[in-house]
Design a protein around this motif. Structure first.
Motif: not given
Length: 75
Positions: A25-32, A37-43
């Motif tokens: 996912g991407i942090k809420e409120g971030v557009n394309r 790398t600061q707002n891409l969410l990884v497991i």
């Protein structure tokens, strides 16, 4: 586009141990246009915790590293 369709993406990190993480996912409120790398969410499979891609890069390859391979996961 894959993340918008709820399709996770596997990313291999350059350098270091050659570790891979799954972008979920991407942090809420971030557009394309402003994704980084600061707002891409990884497991991270090493422990199963959610981090930003920036944190994963720092943990496994050092501050100035990047990712190299994106593989869409088929459902």
């Amino acid at each position: 586009d894959l993340l918008a369709q709820n399709i996770p993406v596997i990313i291999r990190l350059k350098g270091g141990m050659g570790h891979s993480v799954t972008v979920v996912g991407i942090k809420e409120g971030v557009n394309r246009e402003s994704v980084s790398t600061q707002n891409l969410l990884v497991i991270d499979p090493n422990g199963g915790k959610v981090h930003t891609l920036a944190q994963a890069l720092t943990n496994y390859t050092g501050l100035n590293s990047s990712w190299e391979l994106i593989i869409p996961v088929k459902k």
